[in-house]
Design a protein around this motif. Sequence first.
Motif, PDB file in Angstrom:
ATOM      1  N   ASN A  46       8.424   0.376  10.696  1.00  0.00           N
ATOM      2  CA  ASN A  46      10.138   1.072  10.375  1.00  0.00           C
ATOM      3  C   ASN A  46      11.061   2.474   9.800  1.00  0.00           C
ATOM      4  N   MET A  47      10.101   2.904   9.381  1.00  0.00           N
ATOM      5  CA  MET A  47      10.499   3.706   8.893  1.00  0.00           C
ATOM      6  C   MET A  47      10.120   5.344   9.935  1.00  0.00           C
ATOM      7  N   LEU A 103      13.060   6.518  12.556  1.00  0.00           N
ATOM      8  CA  LEU A 103      14.509   6.912  11.742  1.00  0.00           C
ATOM      9  C   LEU A 103      14.505   8.668  11.639  1.00  0.00           C
ATOM     10  N   SER A 105      10.323   3.615  16.713  1.00  0.00           N
ATOM     11  CA  SER A 105       9.104   2.659  16.021  1.00  0.00           C
ATOM     12  C   SER A 105       8.537   1.575  16.576  1.00  0.00           C
ATOM     13  N   GLN A 134      22.073   5.966   8.146  1.00  0.00           N
ATOM     14  CA  GLN A 134      19.727   6.505   8.317  1.00  0.00           C
ATOM     15  C   GLN A 134      19.496   5.436   6.706  1.00  0.00           C
ATOM     16  N   SER A 170      19.483   1.601   7.372  1.00  0.00           N
ATOM     17  CA  SER A 170      18.209   1.725   8.232  1.00  0.00           C
ATOM     18  C   SER A 170      16.875   1.749   7.690  1.00  0.00           C
ATOM     19  N   ILE A 171      17.118   2.832   6.295  1.00  0.00           N
ATOM     20  CA  ILE A 171      16.205   2.792   5.237  1.00  0.00           C
ATOM     21  C   ILE A 171      15.885   1.221   4.736  1.00  0.00           C
ATOM     22  N   SER A 180      13.633  -1.234   5.216  1.00  0.00           N
ATOM     23  CA  SER A 180      12.518  -2.031   3.102  1.00  0.00           C
ATOM     24  C   SER A 180      12.403  -4.241   3.693  1.00  0.00           C
TER      25      SER A 180
END
Lengths: 173, 237
Positions: free
Chosen positions: B90-91, B94, B108, B207, B210-211, B215
Motif C-alpha cells: 500500500n505504501m 504513495l 502499489s 498522502q 492514504s498512509i 495501514s
Amino acid sequence: MLTNSLVLGAAGGGFNGGDILYQLIMFIILLALLKKFAWGPLMGIMQQREEHIASEIQAAEESRTEAKKLLEEQRNLLKEARTEAQGLIENAKKQGDVQREEIVAAARTESERIKESAKLEIEQQKEQAVAAIREQVASLSVLIASKVIEKELSAADQEKLINEYIQEAGEKR
Amino acid sequence: MHHEAPIKEFLGLNFNLSNVLMITVASAIVFIIALLSTRRLAMKPTGMQNFFEWIMDFVKNIINSTMDWKTGGRFHILGLTLIMYIFVSNMLGLPFAITYDHTLWWKSPTADPVITLTLAAMVVGLSHYYGVKLKGVGEYGRDFIRPMPFLFPLKIIEEFANTLTLGLRLYGNIYAGEILLTLLVGGLAHAGVGGMLAAIIPTLVWQGFSIFVGSIQAFIFCMLTMVYMAHKVSQDH
C-alpha cells in the motif's frame, strides 16, 4: 481521457493469469523465507525470553522463601542467644549471691574466732596478772612480817636469819 | 493520464510486467526489513526488534480476538506476512508513480484487482483447507447447512462474496487513493503555476490520509482473514 482511465482501472484488459500465479508463488516464497529467517528466530527469542522470565520469577520466589527461612532461623537463634544470655546473667547473679553469703559467713566465723582468741588471751593475761599480784602480795606480806619480826629478834638470831636468807637466795640462784 | 499496462504473454499466460515488478519489489522490501530487523536478536530487545515484537503481539491479539490461541497459533506467521506485505504494498504507490513510454511501471501492487483478489482467494482457500483439516470432511460439510438447511445457497454465495469483498475492498481503497494522487499531481499540478500551488496542500493531505488508509486496510485484511479462518475452524458458535 479521465473517465477512460477511471473505468479501465489498472488492469489493462484481458485476464492476467500470469499475475495471479506470480503473486501466489511470490507470496508463498515470501512466507517461507520470512518464516525461516525472520519470524522463526523472533518467535524463538520471544519464547526464550518468556521462559527466562518464568525461570527468573521462579528463582526469585525460591530465594525469597530461602531468605524467609533464614530470617526465621536467625530470629530463633537470636532469641536463643538472648535467653542464654539471660540465663548466664541469672546464674552469675545467683553465684555472686552465694559467694557473698559464703564470704560474709567466713568473715563472721573469722571474726568470731578472733574475738574468741582475744577473749581467751585477755582471760589468760588477767589470770597471769592476778597470779603475779597474788605473789607480790605474798612476798610483801612476808616482807612486812619479817620487818615486824626483825624488831623483836636478837642480834644473834638476826645474824642467823640473814644467813639463812643469803643461803636461801644463793640456793635460788 | 491513461497509462497502458506492460502486458507480455509467456507460456500462454498474460503477465502484467509492472505487477510482476511491484510484487517482487514489495516482497523484497518486506523480506529485507524483516531480515535486517531480526539479525541481532537479543534477550533485551532494542530498536527494530522491539518494533517487530510489537507487530507480532499485534497480530497475536488480532488472532486471539477471533479464536483461541491453540487453533489460531498456526495462522500467526500467515497473518504477520500478510499484514507486512499488504502494508508495504500500500505504501509503495504513495511517493510516486513511474510511467515510462506511457506505460505505468511503479504503483502499489494492491492497486490491481487481480493481485488483491488473488490474496483474497488464497486466504479463503486456506480457510477451507484448514476447515477440512481441523474438523474433518463431515463436520466441514455440515457447516454449510447450519443453522438451517435452506441457508445452504446463501452459504455458498457467502464464500464467493467473502472473496470478492475481501479483495475488492483493499483494491478499491488503494486504487482510489492512487487515482486521486495521480489526478492531483498529474492533472492539477500540470495546469500551470497556480495549479501547482493549489495542488500542494491537497496532495500533502491526501498522502497523509492514504498512509492512514493503507495501514487500516492492511489491518482489516489481516483481521478479516482471521475472522474467516475462525469461522471455518472453530468448533461452535
